[in-house]
Design a protein around this motif. Structure first.
Motif, PDB file in Angstrom:
ATOM      1  N   ALA A  56       0.832  -1.204   0.000  1.00 57.30           N
ATOM      2  CA  ALA A  56       0.000   0.000   0.000  1.00 57.30           C
ATOM      3  C   ALA A  56       0.863   1.249   0.000  1.00 57.30           C
ATOM      4  CB  ALA A  56      -0.926   0.001   1.221  1.00 57.30           C
ATOM      5  N   GLN A  57       1.984   1.217   0.722  1.00 59.24           N
ATOM      6  CA  GLN A  57       2.849   2.379   0.771  1.00 59.24           C
ATOM      7  C   GLN A  57       3.419   2.706  -0.601  1.00 59.24           C
ATOM      8  OE1 GLN A  57       3.123   4.362   3.210  1.00 59.24           O
ATOM      9  NE2 GLN A  57       1.990   3.141   4.687  1.00 59.24           N
ATOM     10  N   GLY A  58       3.576   1.705  -1.420  1.00 60.07           N
ATOM     11  CA  GLY A  58       4.153   1.939  -2.735  1.00 60.07           C
ATOM     12  C   GLY A  58       3.132   2.261  -3.796  1.00 60.07           C
ATOM     13  N   THR A  59       1.865   2.382  -3.425  1.00 57.37           N
ATOM     14  CA  THR A  59       0.801   2.623  -4.402  1.00 57.37           C
ATOM     15  C   THR A  59       0.067   3.901  -4.046  1.00 57.37           C
ATOM     16  OG1 THR A  59       0.533   0.236  -4.617  1.00 57.37           O
ATOM     17  CG2 THR A  59      -1.204   1.622  -5.538  1.00 57.37           C
ATOM     18  N   PRO A  60       0.386   5.039  -4.649  1.00 56.14           N
ATOM     19  CA  PRO A  60      -0.316   6.286  -4.328  1.00 56.14           C
ATOM     20  C   PRO A  60      -1.778   6.225  -4.753  1.00 56.14           C
ATOM     21  CG  PRO A  60       1.128   6.592  -6.217  1.00 56.14           C
ATOM     22  CD  PRO A  60       1.429   5.235  -5.667  1.00 56.14           C
ATOM     23  N   ARG A  61      -2.612   6.945  -4.025  1.00 57.44           N
ATOM     24  CA  ARG A  61      -4.046   6.953  -4.327  1.00 57.44           C
ATOM     25  C   ARG A  61      -4.352   8.023  -5.374  1.00 57.44           C
ATOM     26  NH1 ARG A  61      -7.912   4.735  -1.533  1.00 57.44           N
ATOM     27  NH2 ARG A  61      -6.653   4.612   0.374  1.00 57.44           N
ATOM     28  N   LEU A  62      -5.085   7.643  -6.415  1.00 59.10           N
ATOM     29  CA  LEU A  62      -5.507   8.593  -7.432  1.00 59.10           C
ATOM     30  C   LEU A  62      -6.756   9.315  -6.933  1.00 59.10           C
ATOM     31  CD1 LEU A  62      -5.144   9.691 -10.321  1.00 59.10           C
ATOM     32  CD2 LEU A  62      -6.657   7.857 -11.105  1.00 59.10           C
ATOM     33  N   VAL A  63      -6.652  10.625  -6.759  1.00 55.54           N
ATOM     34  CA  VAL A  63      -7.768  11.424  -6.273  1.00 55.54           C
ATOM     35  C   VAL A  63      -8.641  11.890  -7.427  1.00 55.54           C
ATOM     36  CG1 VAL A  63      -8.397  13.506  -5.002  1.00 55.54           C
ATOM     37  CG2 VAL A  63      -6.413  12.164  -4.293  1.00 55.54           C
ATOM     38  N   ALA A  64      -8.027  12.349  -8.493  1.00 61.48           N
ATOM     39  CA  ALA A  64      -8.776  12.857  -9.651  1.00 61.48           C
ATOM     40  C   ALA A  64      -7.919  12.700 -10.893  1.00 61.48           C
ATOM     41  CB  ALA A  64      -9.162  14.317  -9.453  1.00 61.48           C
ATOM     42  N   ALA A  65      -8.583  12.431 -12.020  1.00 67.56           N
ATOM     43  CA  ALA A  65      -7.839  12.239 -13.262  1.00 67.56           C
ATOM     44  C   ALA A  65      -8.631  12.792 -14.431  1.00 67.56           C
ATOM     45  CB  ALA A  65      -7.520  10.762 -13.483  1.00 67.56           C
ATOM     46  N   ALA A  66      -8.033  13.710 -15.145  1.00 66.33           N
ATOM     47  CA  ALA A  66      -8.571  14.181 -16.419  1.00 66.33           C
ATOM     48  C   ALA A  66      -7.650  13.641 -17.495  1.00 66.33           C
ATOM     49  CB  ALA A  66      -8.631  15.706 -16.454  1.00 66.33           C
ATOM     50  N   GLU A  67      -7.916  12.379 -17.926  1.00 69.62           N
ATOM     51  CA  GLU A  67      -7.020  11.730 -18.882  1.00 69.62           C
ATOM     52  C   GLU A  67      -6.993  12.449 -20.227  1.00 69.62           C
ATOM     53  OE1 GLU A  67      -9.426  10.288 -17.258  1.00 69.62           O
ATOM     54  OE2 GLU A  67      -8.643   8.621 -16.061  1.00 69.62           O
ATOM     55  N   ASN A  68      -8.111  13.136 -20.558  1.00 71.73           N
ATOM     56  CA  ASN A  68      -8.193  13.922 -21.788  1.00 71.73           C
ATOM     57  C   ASN A  68      -8.959  15.188 -21.461  1.00 71.73           C
ATOM     58  OD1 ASN A  68      -8.881  15.048 -24.319  1.00 71.73           O
ATOM     59  ND2 ASN A  68      -8.759  13.043 -25.301  1.00 71.73           N
ATOM     60  N   VAL A  69      -8.233  16.260 -21.164  1.00 66.32           N
ATOM     61  CA  VAL A  69      -8.885  17.502 -20.746  1.00 66.32           C
ATOM     62  C   VAL A  69      -9.768  18.052 -21.860  1.00 66.32           C
ATOM     63  CG1 VAL A  69      -8.449  19.873 -19.975  1.00 66.32           C
ATOM     64  CG2 VAL A  69      -7.024  18.011 -19.121  1.00 66.32           C
ATOM     65  N   ARG A  70      -9.330  17.894 -23.098  1.00 66.35           N
ATOM     66  CA  ARG A  70     -10.143  18.409 -24.217  1.00 66.35           C
ATOM     67  C   ARG A  70     -11.516  17.756 -24.258  1.00 66.35           C
ATOM     68  NH1 ARG A  70     -13.259  19.954 -27.034  1.00 66.35           N
ATOM     69  NH2 ARG A  70     -13.174  20.740 -29.186  1.00 66.35           N
ATOM     70  N   ARG A  71     -11.577  16.477 -23.910  1.00 65.31           N
ATOM     71  CA  ARG A  71     -12.855  15.756 -23.934  1.00 65.31           C
ATOM     72  C   ARG A  71     -13.797  16.253 -22.844  1.00 65.31           C
ATOM     73  NH1 ARG A  71     -17.020  14.057 -24.583  1.00 65.31           N
ATOM     74  NH2 ARG A  71     -17.808  11.964 -25.089  1.00 65.31           N
TER      75      ARG A  71
END
Length: 779
Positions: free
Chosen positions: A486-501
């Motif tokens: 768990a320590q080696g896996t940061p938590r993804l809070v938010a992701a805009a994989e394609n901001v244009r979309r």
């Protein structure tokens, strides 16, 4: 009862070490008279101050002192009889058993004493071949040394013999030459008794070691000194088997090793270093140093114990550096600063050092009102501040934080030089420390602390404290109380994989504005300016360039994720694009914007306060800028101020050509902060809705219709709108359909809903709840 003494097989001597309180000591062997018992203290015969009981008893007796011997004194009691004949048997007289037994007892006692004395004499082994062990005649031994010949007989040899190692190729050497290989402090008069002032003898030995380039040995015992000592760098090294007890004036260094100025002390070996202060300092004067190590390079140092100083041990780069050295750390006790990594000049440095072990501790009663630290990184004013590549393995800290909550700082690592790099500590143990493994007071970067045990706070007690003078969030803490995966896996809070979309037409803040799903739009020059989060975070503003696969962001605009940071204060931001500048806005629990007194920090660049009206903390470089040819700015740690409860974290245009493709926000796996958008917030959502429970639809004839205008703030022409209806009771007849369109009696913020009877007969709808939904179109 026996009429005479029984002489058992008991050694006629006994030893004790006084404890300062005991006055009665037992001797377990018999004596005939009190005068037969010899009493010695520290080797000196005592004649009074005690009484002896038990003379004539087979079991021995007691020695009772009028005053207890001082603690630590060596007490010896042994039987020493006069060898004399005190009886005489008369011819044809009566041979009395008691007289004969007494005479035999005295002989046995005398033989026991002789046997005891012979155990300390040099003699041939019983299994040895007969040898002639008689001394040569006086004339044959004058000015010569005793030795043994080829058959083991005693002989006399010259006073200056030569020695030969028993191996091929060895050459003869004189005894003086052999003994001079390594110098001993005792060669110069050091006693190590803890009472005599060995300072002059120790300094003379150190001077001789430097003059001859030899290794110095300070032997067993406690070597008290009233003067500070210096071993120059010309000496090959130092081995301590005992300790140095400093009892001199304050404001000085007890033991200095190596030269300052422009001297380089290479390949030195200092081992077994033990320096203690006779009285603990008040920790106010940083000139009170136990051990000072100067300008070492490629050396090995073992500090076994240093105790009672303001600074226990200081490593110092003077005109040259302290580097490439391995230090074995032992006990650092009752020092305000256990180990001080220091530079004295602008041309000195302190880099690339490995530290193994170390126990940094203080007692609860030692200067309880003063802050204390295990390891400090410091520099003199104007000296080289960039200490780098220091690696600690398994240090332990018991610094006594004093009070709950702690009233003084008790922190393992203090980084105050200003520009440290790559300080790494693995396997850190913390007990009775502050809830911080480190305090950063400057621009320290790329620092890592792996905490394996926190006795007081569990895994939540390990973090980095950033002071008001800190300019970087350069420390990472890994508490191993959680699963390592768990320590080696940061938590993804938010992701805009394609901001244009995510771009859509947003007309709430201004006509033909552009909004982004789940993201807030920020302005670098908002009117007003606003005072709170809902005022600063816009639903959409113009001036964004919508390219086929990216979004152009001007310098006056920013895109950000808004998070609840009431618990989590550290995030990581990663952006794909070019010429993007990281920005942070912070808000308190009432959502009021926080100003310049509540700084946010970034990890690989300085955070700059943009001031009103934007209230941005922003990086002083673009995320894709190169540092020394390396793209180290791409991933940034964002450390928020302790007063922050909400934050907007994102990017703005670093130039007119800035382009954003993707944006992601991470945090530690220990936290799961909420991402804020939509609902009661106007930003980040394409969909708007309203509920109207007050419409009573009239009876509708075949083909007839009824209308109702519903207020829906933010709805504009071109939005997709829908309506649905649920009766208060019963089932809605499918013959009535509900249509929605933008506009009604008002041209803005209103939706007209039409109920139309499409059946061939009359229908009564009656009362119910109307649901209206509007969706902004993508652009």
């Amino acid at each position: 009862m026996a009429e005479h003494i029984r002489i058992g097989d008991v050694a006629p001597r006994v030893h004790y070490v006084a404890d300062g309180a005991q006055t009665v000591f037992i001797y377990p062997f018999p004596i005939f008279e009190s005068a037969d018992l010899e009493v010695r203290l520290d080797g000196l015969v005592q004649y009074d101050g005690f009484t002896i009981t038990g003379a004539g008893s087979s079991e021995g007796g007691r020695v009772v002192f009028a005053a207890p011997p001082a603690a630590g004194r060596q007490l010896l009691m042994r039987r020493v009889m006069l060898i004399e004949r005190v009886t005489d048997f008369q011819p044809n007289g009566v041979l009395r058993a008691k007289t004969l037994n007494d005479e035999m007892d005295r002989q046995v006692a005398s033989l026991q004493e002789m046997r005891e004395n012979l155990t300390g004499a040099i003699r041939a082994d019983p299994g040895d071949l007969p040898a002639r062990l008689v001394l040569p005649a006086r004339s044959g031994r004058v000015n010569r040394l005793l030795g043994f010949d080829s058959v083991g007989n005693v002989t006399a040899v010259p006073r200056d013999p030569v020695l030969l190692a028993p191996f091929g190729g060895a050459i003869p050497r004189t005894v003086e030459d052999k003994l001079a290989e390594r110098l001993s402090a005792r060669d110069f008069g050091a006693t190590g008794d803890g009472v005599s002032d060995d300072g002059p003898a120790l300094q003379a030995a150190m001077n001789a070691a430097a003059a001859s380039g030899k290794h110095l040995v300070i032997g067993e015992g406690t070597h008290r000194t009233t003067i500070p000592l210096t071993l120059p760098g010309a000496a090959a090294g130092l081995t301590m088997r005992g300790s140095i007890l400093y009892a001199g004036p304050g404001g000085v260094t007890a033991l200095t090793l190596g030269d300052g100025a422009a001297a380089r002390n290479q390949a030195k070996l200092y081992q077994g270093l033990r320096v203690l202060r006779a009285t603990i300092t008040d920790w106010l004067d940083e000139r009170d140093i136990g051990i000072l190590l100067r300008n070492l390079d490629a050396s090995v140092v073992e500090v076994r114990q240093v105790e009672g100083f303001t600074i226990g041990t200081r490593t110092e780069g003077v005109e040259l550096g302290f580097e490439d050295t391995t230090m074995y750390l032992g006990r650092f006790v009752n020092n305000r600063i256990g180990l001080d990594v220091h530079t004295a000049t602008a041309s000195g440095w302190n880099n690339s050092v490995r530290y193994i072990g170390g126990h940094f501790a203080n007692s609860a009663s030692t200067n309880p009102t003063r802050d204390r630290f295990g390891v400090r990184f410091s520099c003199a004013p104007g000296a080289y501040p960039r200490h780098n590549a220091h690696f600690f393995t398994g240090p332990a800290f018991e610094l006594q934080r004093q009070g709950s909550p702690g009233t003084v700082a008790a922190i393992p690592f203090l980084l105050e030089a200003g520009d440290e790099r790559g300080i790494i500590a693995r396997g850190v143990r913390m007990e009775q420390c502050s809830p911080n493994v480190a305090r950063h007071a400057g621009g320290a970067n790329d620092c890592l602390y792996e905490v394996v045990y926190v006795g007081t706070y569990a895994f939540t007690g390990a973090d980095v404290e950033y002071t008001a003078t800190a300019t970087r969030a350069g420390g990472t803490v890994i508490p191993l109380h959680q699963a390592s995966a768990a320590q080696g896996t940061p938590r993804l809070v938010a992701a805009a994989e394609n901001v244009r979309r995510r771009a859509f037409r947003q007309t709430i803040d201004n006509v033909d504005g552009i909004g982004f799903e789940q993201m807030a739009v920020l302005s670098g020059n908002p009117s007003g300016p606003p005072a709170n989060l809902n005022g600063f975070a816009f639903a959409g503003l113009s001036q964004f360039a919508l390219n086929p696969d990216s979004v152009g962001i001007p310098t006056s605009r920013a895109l950000a994720f808004v998070v609840d940071c009431s618990v989590c204060k550290e995030f990581f931001i990663a952006a794909e694009g070019s010429e993007l500048r990281p920005i942070v806005m912070q808000f308190d629990a009432s959502e009021a914007v926080l100003g310049a007194t509540n700084p946010a920090l970034l990890s690989n660049m300085n955070a700059v306060w943009a001031g009103s009206p934007s209230f941005f903390w922003e990086g002083n470089a673009d995320l894709d800028s190169l540092v020394g040819g390396l793209p180290i700015n791409r991933l940034q740690r964002v450390t928020l101020h302790a007063n922050a409860r909400f934050a907007a974290i994102g990017v703005r245009g670093g130039s007119a050509n800035a382009v954003l493709k993707a944006l992601r926000l991470y945090c530690s796996p220990l936290h799961a902060p909420a991402l804020l958008f939509g609902g009661s917030r106007k930003w980040g959502t394409r969909e708007y809705g309203v509920t109207d429970a007050g419409w009573v639809v009239p009876n509708l004839a075949a083909g007839a219709s009824a209308t109702r205008d519903v207020a829906l703030p933010g709805v504009r022409q071109g939005d997709f709108v829908q309506a649905s209806f649920a009766k208060s009771s019963g089932f809605q007849n499918g013959g009535v359909v509900f249509h929605a369109s933008v506009g009604g009696t008002a041209s803005l913020d209103q939706v007209r809903v039409t109920a139309q009877n499409v059946s061939g007969g009359s229908i009564t709808v009656d009362a119910g709840t109307l649901y209206v939904r509007a969706v902004k179109p993508r652009v």
